[in-house]
Design a protein around this motif. Structure first.
Motif, PDB file in Angstrom:
ATOM      1  N   GLY A  42     -22.033  21.173 -24.441  1.00 45.16           N
ATOM      2  CA  GLY A  42     -21.666  19.993 -23.660  1.00 45.16           C
ATOM      3  C   GLY A  42     -20.503  19.222 -24.240  1.00 45.16           C
ATOM      4  O   GLY A  42     -20.462  17.983 -24.137  1.00 45.16           O
ATOM      5  N   GLU A  74     -15.616  17.038 -21.307  1.00 50.81           N
ATOM      6  CA  GLU A  74     -15.838  16.015 -20.298  1.00 50.81           C
ATOM      7  C   GLU A  74     -14.545  15.762 -19.542  1.00 50.81           C
ATOM      8  O   GLU A  74     -13.456  15.822 -20.109  1.00 50.81           O
ATOM      9  CB  GLU A  74     -16.328  14.713 -20.932  1.00 50.81           C
ATOM     10  CG  GLU A  74     -15.340  14.070 -21.882  1.00 50.81           C
ATOM     11  CD  GLU A  74     -15.819  12.741 -22.421  1.00 50.81           C
ATOM     12  OE1 GLU A  74     -16.827  12.215 -21.895  1.00 50.81           O
ATOM     13  OE2 GLU A  74     -15.188  12.217 -23.365  1.00 50.81           O
ATOM     14  N   SER A  75     -14.672  15.491 -18.244  1.00 50.05           N
ATOM     15  CA  SER A  75     -13.494  15.155 -17.461  1.00 50.05           C
ATOM     16  C   SER A  75     -13.030  13.752 -17.828  1.00 50.05           C
ATOM     17  O   SER A  75     -13.832  12.920 -18.281  1.00 50.05           O
ATOM     18  CB  SER A  75     -13.798  15.232 -15.964  1.00 50.05           C
ATOM     19  OG  SER A  75     -14.805  14.303 -15.615  1.00 50.05           O
ATOM     20  N   PHE A  76     -11.751  13.498 -17.659  1.00 46.32           N
ATOM     21  CA  PHE A  76     -11.248  12.166 -17.968  1.00 46.32           C
ATOM     22  C   PHE A  76     -10.116  11.803 -17.031  1.00 46.32           C
ATOM     23  O   PHE A  76      -9.459  12.666 -16.437  1.00 46.32           O
ATOM     24  CB  PHE A  76     -10.779  12.069 -19.427  1.00 46.32           C
ATOM     25  CG  PHE A  76      -9.400  12.628 -19.673  1.00 46.32           C
ATOM     26  CD1 PHE A  76      -8.300  11.783 -19.798  1.00 46.32           C
ATOM     27  CD2 PHE A  76      -9.190  13.996 -19.776  1.00 46.32           C
ATOM     28  CE1 PHE A  76      -7.034  12.289 -20.016  1.00 46.32           C
ATOM     29  CE2 PHE A  76      -7.926  14.512 -20.004  1.00 46.32           C
ATOM     30  CZ  PHE A  76      -6.836  13.654 -20.122  1.00 46.32           C
ATOM     31  N   TYR A 115      -9.727  17.853 -18.784  1.00 46.81           N
ATOM     32  CA  TYR A 115     -10.932  17.667 -19.582  1.00 46.81           C
ATOM     33  C   TYR A 115     -10.544  17.526 -21.052  1.00 46.81           C
ATOM     34  O   TYR A 115      -9.536  18.080 -21.489  1.00 46.81           O
ATOM     35  CB  TYR A 115     -11.881  18.864 -19.428  1.00 46.81           C
ATOM     36  CG  TYR A 115     -12.402  19.058 -18.025  1.00 46.81           C
ATOM     37  CD1 TYR A 115     -13.700  18.685 -17.682  1.00 46.81           C
ATOM     38  CD2 TYR A 115     -11.592  19.610 -17.038  1.00 46.81           C
ATOM     39  CE1 TYR A 115     -14.178  18.861 -16.387  1.00 46.81           C
ATOM     40  CE2 TYR A 115     -12.053  19.791 -15.738  1.00 46.81           C
ATOM     41  CZ  TYR A 115     -13.342  19.415 -15.422  1.00 46.81           C
ATOM     42  OH  TYR A 115     -13.799  19.583 -14.143  1.00 46.81           O
ATOM     43  N   ASN A 171     -15.631  15.742 -25.842  1.00 45.26           N
ATOM     44  CA  ASN A 171     -16.470  14.555 -25.905  1.00 45.26           C
ATOM     45  C   ASN A 171     -16.802  14.301 -27.378  1.00 45.26           C
ATOM     46  O   ASN A 171     -17.616  15.006 -27.985  1.00 45.26           O
ATOM     47  CB  ASN A 171     -17.749  14.764 -25.096  1.00 45.26           C
ATOM     48  CG  ASN A 171     -18.612  13.522 -25.027  1.00 45.26           C
ATOM     49  OD1 ASN A 171     -18.873  12.886 -26.042  1.00 45.26           O
ATOM     50  ND2 ASN A 171     -19.065  13.178 -23.832  1.00 45.26           N
ATOM     51  N   ARG A 182     -20.542  13.533 -28.430  1.00 45.57           N
ATOM     52  CA  ARG A 182     -21.399  14.721 -28.509  1.00 45.57           C
ATOM     53  C   ARG A 182     -21.037  15.584 -29.705  1.00 45.57           C
ATOM     54  O   ARG A 182     -21.909  16.204 -30.326  1.00 45.57           O
ATOM     55  CB  ARG A 182     -21.291  15.524 -27.208  1.00 45.57           C
ATOM     56  CG  ARG A 182     -21.905  14.814 -26.013  1.00 45.57           C
ATOM     57  CD  ARG A 182     -21.686  15.579 -24.731  1.00 45.57           C
ATOM     58  NE  ARG A 182     -22.126  14.804 -23.573  1.00 45.57           N
ATOM     59  CZ  ARG A 182     -21.817  15.103 -22.318  1.00 45.57           C
ATOM     60  NH1 ARG A 182     -21.067  16.170 -22.054  1.00 45.57           N
ATOM     61  NH2 ARG A 182     -22.245  14.353 -21.330  1.00 45.57           N
TER      62      ARG A 182
END
Length: 240
Positions: free
Chosen positions: A165, A168-170, A188, A191, A194
């Motif tokens: 995981g 992440e999109s941003f 992306y 993260n 995480r």
């Protein structure tokens, strides 16, 4: 249009390549495809982010601009045209107009004969006058092999990021000095929360697989967004 052909010293002995950096020669791109082993060289100059292609497949790219057709690393250089304003040129940019091909089980060098870089009157020769590859062509062959091997390792890297995981999109909203608002979206990043939460076992597995260093290189590269915004402000101020 593209017209690809396997390079050979009979049909292409007189060809030369224009190696200048210029929008007119195809350098007006907003990103360059890359691979984990190149991240160390890229991270000092370019944001490294991830994007989905038309088939929804994620891959890493070095970001060069905020919109399609915009390369903020191309700088006007007076009467000599343009120059690339960074010490390191991404390999995916350097390789043009060449491509990786296959001759049976062997990797071969192909060339796009319709590229504006291909000339006969000036530029870097591909072959020596009395036979053999030029130093320039040897360099290109090395670049293509590095790209081929690097891109083969991208799926495993992406799978590892997705398994934990870590992507992440941003969206990045930027107000420029001229008051205009600009949004960068569709990409992306790692993260970081995480990443910090991963336990020692997972970190060890990522390290053993060769994934941990490029993850940290990608995280470090995010600081280059400030430079990219500065480049955008300078470009707007020049009316580009």
């Amino acid at each position: 249009m593209t017209r690809h052909a396997q390079l050979n010293n009979n049909d292409h002995r007189d060809l030369r390549i224009d190696t200048r950096r210029s929008a007119a020669l195809g350098d007006d791109v907003a990103f360059a495809a890359t691979f984990p082993a190149e991240f160390r060289d890229l991270q000092a100059h370019y944001p490294i982010v991830f994007r989905k292609d038309g088939n929804g497949v994620l891959s890493p790219v070095a970001l060069l601009g905020f919109q399609q057709g915009q390369n903020l690393f191309l700088e006007d250089d007076g009467p000599d045209g343009e120059r690339w304003d960074a010490p390191y040129l991404p390999l995916a940019i350097e390789r043009h107009p060449f491509l990786v091909g296959r001759g049976g089980d062997e990797i071969t060098v192909h060339i796009d004969l319709d590229s504006p870089r291909v000339r006969t009157d000036a530029g870097e020769p591909l072959f020596r006058e009395h036979g053999g590859n030029s130093e320039y062509l040897d360099r290109i062959a090395s670049v293509l092999l590095t790209l081929h091997n690097g891109f083969e390792r991208v799926p495993a890297f992406i799978d590892a990021l997705m398994a934990h995981g870590l992507l992440e999109s941003f969206a990045l909203d930027v107000e420029l000095d001229d008051g205009s608002m600009n949004r960068l979206a569709g990409y992306y990043t790692i993260n970081e929360d995480r990443l910090r939460a991963l336990d020692a076992k997972v970190l060890g597995e990522l390290h053993a697989a060769g994934h941990l260093e490029p993850v940290f290189m990608a995280v470090a590269s995010v600081s280059n967004f400030r430079d990219l915004i500065d480049r955008m402000n300078r470009s707007r101020a020049r009316g580009r």
